[in-house]
Design a protein around this motif. Structure first.
Motif, PDB file in Angstrom:
ATOM      1  N   PRO A   1      -0.140  13.532  -5.307  1.00  0.00           N
ATOM      2  CA  PRO A   1       0.017  13.992  -3.922  1.00  0.00           C
ATOM      3  C   PRO A   1      -1.257  14.603  -3.328  1.00  0.00           C
ATOM      4  O   PRO A   1      -1.400  14.678  -2.118  1.00  0.00           O
ATOM      5  CB  PRO A   1       1.137  15.035  -3.987  1.00  0.00           C
ATOM      6  N   HIS A   2      -2.184  14.994  -4.196  1.00  0.00           N
ATOM      7  CA  HIS A   2      -3.445  15.573  -3.717  1.00  0.00           C
ATOM      8  C   HIS A   2      -4.557  14.525  -3.594  1.00  0.00           C
ATOM      9  O   HIS A   2      -5.660  14.858  -3.167  1.00  0.00           O
ATOM     10  CB  HIS A   2      -3.893  16.702  -4.642  1.00  0.00           C
ATOM     11  N   ALA A   3      -4.257  13.301  -3.975  1.00  0.00           N
ATOM     12  CA  ALA A   3      -5.266  12.235  -3.907  1.00  0.00           C
ATOM     13  C   ALA A   3      -5.643  11.949  -2.464  1.00  0.00           C
ATOM     14  O   ALA A   3      -4.815  12.045  -1.559  1.00  0.00           O
ATOM     15  CB  ALA A   3      -4.731  10.968  -4.572  1.00  0.00           C
ATOM     16  N   ARG A   4      -6.900  11.591  -2.281  1.00  0.00           N
ATOM     17  CA  ARG A   4      -7.378  11.247  -0.940  1.00  0.00           C
ATOM     18  C   ARG A   4      -7.659   9.747  -0.889  1.00  0.00           C
ATOM     19  O   ARG A   4      -8.210   9.183  -1.814  1.00  0.00           O
ATOM     20  CB  ARG A   4      -8.633  12.040  -0.604  1.00  0.00           C
ATOM     21  N   PHE A   5      -7.258   9.162   0.213  1.00  0.00           N
ATOM     22  CA  PHE A   5      -7.468   7.736   0.440  1.00  0.00           C
ATOM     23  C   PHE A   5      -8.526   7.580   1.524  1.00  0.00           C
ATOM     24  O   PHE A   5      -8.397   8.144   2.611  1.00  0.00           O
ATOM     25  CB  PHE A   5      -6.156   7.066   0.868  1.00  0.00           C
ATOM     26  N   TRP A   6      -9.564   6.817   1.214  1.00  0.00           N
ATOM     27  CA  TRP A   6     -10.636   6.503   2.148  1.00  0.00           C
ATOM     28  C   TRP A   6     -10.498   5.025   2.500  1.00  0.00           C
ATOM     29  O   TRP A   6     -10.363   4.180   1.619  1.00  0.00           O
ATOM     30  CB  TRP A   6     -12.004   6.760   1.516  1.00  0.00           C
ATOM     31  N   TYR A   7     -10.547   4.718   3.795  1.00  0.00           N
ATOM     32  CA  TYR A   7     -10.341   3.352   4.281  1.00  0.00           C
ATOM     33  C   TYR A   7     -11.665   2.818   4.817  1.00  0.00           C
ATOM     34  O   TYR A   7     -12.214   3.357   5.774  1.00  0.00           O
ATOM     35  CB  TYR A   7      -9.254   3.346   5.367  1.00  0.00           C
ATOM     36  N   LEU A   8     -12.176   1.777   4.182  1.00  0.00           N
ATOM     37  CA  LEU A   8     -13.482   1.229   4.528  1.00  0.00           C
ATOM     38  C   LEU A   8     -13.341   0.077   5.498  1.00  0.00           C
ATOM     39  O   LEU A   8     -12.577  -0.855   5.255  1.00  0.00           O
ATOM     40  CB  LEU A   8     -14.205   0.758   3.269  1.00  0.00           C
ATOM     41  N   SER A   9     -14.097   0.177   6.602  1.00  0.00           N
ATOM     42  CA  SER A   9     -14.000  -0.845   7.637  1.00  0.00           C
ATOM     43  C   SER A   9     -15.252  -0.837   8.508  1.00  0.00           C
ATOM     44  O   SER A   9     -15.813   0.225   8.788  1.00  0.00           O
ATOM     45  CB  SER A   9     -12.783  -0.563   8.522  1.00  0.00           C
TER      46      SER A   9
ATOM     47  N   LEU B   1       0.837  -1.193   0.000  1.00  0.00           N
ATOM     48  CA  LEU B   1       0.000   0.000   0.000  1.00  0.00           C
ATOM     49  C   LEU B   1       0.875   1.247   0.000  1.00  0.00           C
ATOM     50  O   LEU B   1       0.560   2.240  -0.662  1.00  0.00           O
ATOM     51  CB  LEU B   1      -0.943  -0.008   1.212  1.00  0.00           C
ATOM     52  N   GLU B   2       1.975   1.194   0.705  1.00  0.00           N
ATOM     53  CA  GLU B   2       2.900   2.335   0.757  1.00  0.00           C
ATOM     54  C   GLU B   2       3.428   2.677  -0.638  1.00  0.00           C
ATOM     55  O   GLU B   2       3.574   3.858  -0.981  1.00  0.00           O
ATOM     56  CB  GLU B   2       4.064   2.042   1.713  1.00  0.00           C
ATOM     57  N   GLU B   3       3.708   1.649  -1.432  1.00  0.00           N
ATOM     58  CA  GLU B   3       4.178   1.867  -2.803  1.00  0.00           C
ATOM     59  C   GLU B   3       3.106   2.580  -3.624  1.00  0.00           C
ATOM     60  O   GLU B   3       3.404   3.531  -4.357  1.00  0.00           O
ATOM     61  CB  GLU B   3       4.543   0.527  -3.441  1.00  0.00           C
ATOM     62  N   LEU B   4       1.862   2.157  -3.500  1.00  0.00           N
ATOM     63  CA  LEU B   4       0.755   2.811  -4.208  1.00  0.00           C
ATOM     64  C   LEU B   4       0.626   4.263  -3.774  1.00  0.00           C
ATOM     65  O   LEU B   4       0.537   5.166  -4.608  1.00  0.00           O
ATOM     66  CB  LEU B   4      -0.557   2.055  -3.967  1.00  0.00           C
ATOM     67  N   ILE B   5       0.608   4.512  -2.482  1.00  0.00           N
ATOM     68  CA  ILE B   5       0.453   5.872  -1.965  1.00  0.00           C
ATOM     69  C   ILE B   5       1.585   6.768  -2.466  1.00  0.00           C
ATOM     70  O   ILE B   5       1.352   7.919  -2.866  1.00  0.00           O
ATOM     71  CB  ILE B   5       0.373   5.866  -0.430  1.00  0.00           C
ATOM     72  N   ALA B   6       2.794   6.249  -2.501  1.00  0.00           N
ATOM     73  CA  ALA B   6       3.945   7.027  -2.966  1.00  0.00           C
ATOM     74  C   ALA B   6       3.819   7.398  -4.444  1.00  0.00           C
ATOM     75  O   ALA B   6       4.294   8.456  -4.865  1.00  0.00           O
ATOM     76  CB  ALA B   6       5.241   6.257  -2.720  1.00  0.00           C
TER      77      ALA B   6
END
Length: 150
Positions: free
Chosen positions: A72-80, A63-68
């Protein structure tokens, strides 16, 4: 375009169904290794039907590779199911990433703790269910994002 991220997916037909959703909505499907199956497995292809070769698919080691590599302005939403904020209250934008955990255990609690402001749940007021099917959850959140950005 939205981004569907499956973190360590375990069940091939859920990934195939998410691929069909990605293709149908013009979204990109990101898979974070390890996968609980081979992408050549017949269950992925059966659920993805003849759509699978056309899915905009990216495979990542972490996931760190994807985020990198993301904007840089993209937002990540974590569903749980463990999140406190409801997806109804989120304001989605084109380019957002929707991150879903493995079917049997969900996203790591450490990830949810460090991302609590962008951790979302799908309400389940009915009794007796722990969670929804992964591909159903993807569809619910993805189509809400599309509705908001129409």
């Amino acid at each position: 375009m939205f981004h569907i991220v499956l973190y360590h997916p375990e069940i091939p037909h859920n990934t195939g169904a998410a691929g069909r959703l990605a293709l149908s909505t013009g979204s990109r499907l990101h898979l974070i290794k390890p996968l609980g199956f081979s992408l050549d497995e017949k269950h992925v292809k059966r659920t993805g039907l003849d759509y699978w070769p056309h899915v905009d698919l990216k495979l990542w080691d972490s996931l760190e590779e994807l985020i990198a590599q993301a904007d840089p302005h993209a937002r990540f939403w974590y569903l749980s199911t463990k999140a406190t904020h409801c997806y109804w209250d989120a304001e989605f934008h084109n380019g957002d990433y929707f991150v879903f955990g493995p079917e049997t255990k969900g996203l790591p609690e450490s990830l949810l703790a460090e991302s609590s402001a962008t951790a979302l749940r799908i309400p389940m007021p009915g009794k007796g269910s722990r969670s929804l099917n992964l591909s159903t959850s993807v569809a619910i959140v993805l189509y809400e994002g599309m509705r908001q950005c129409r």
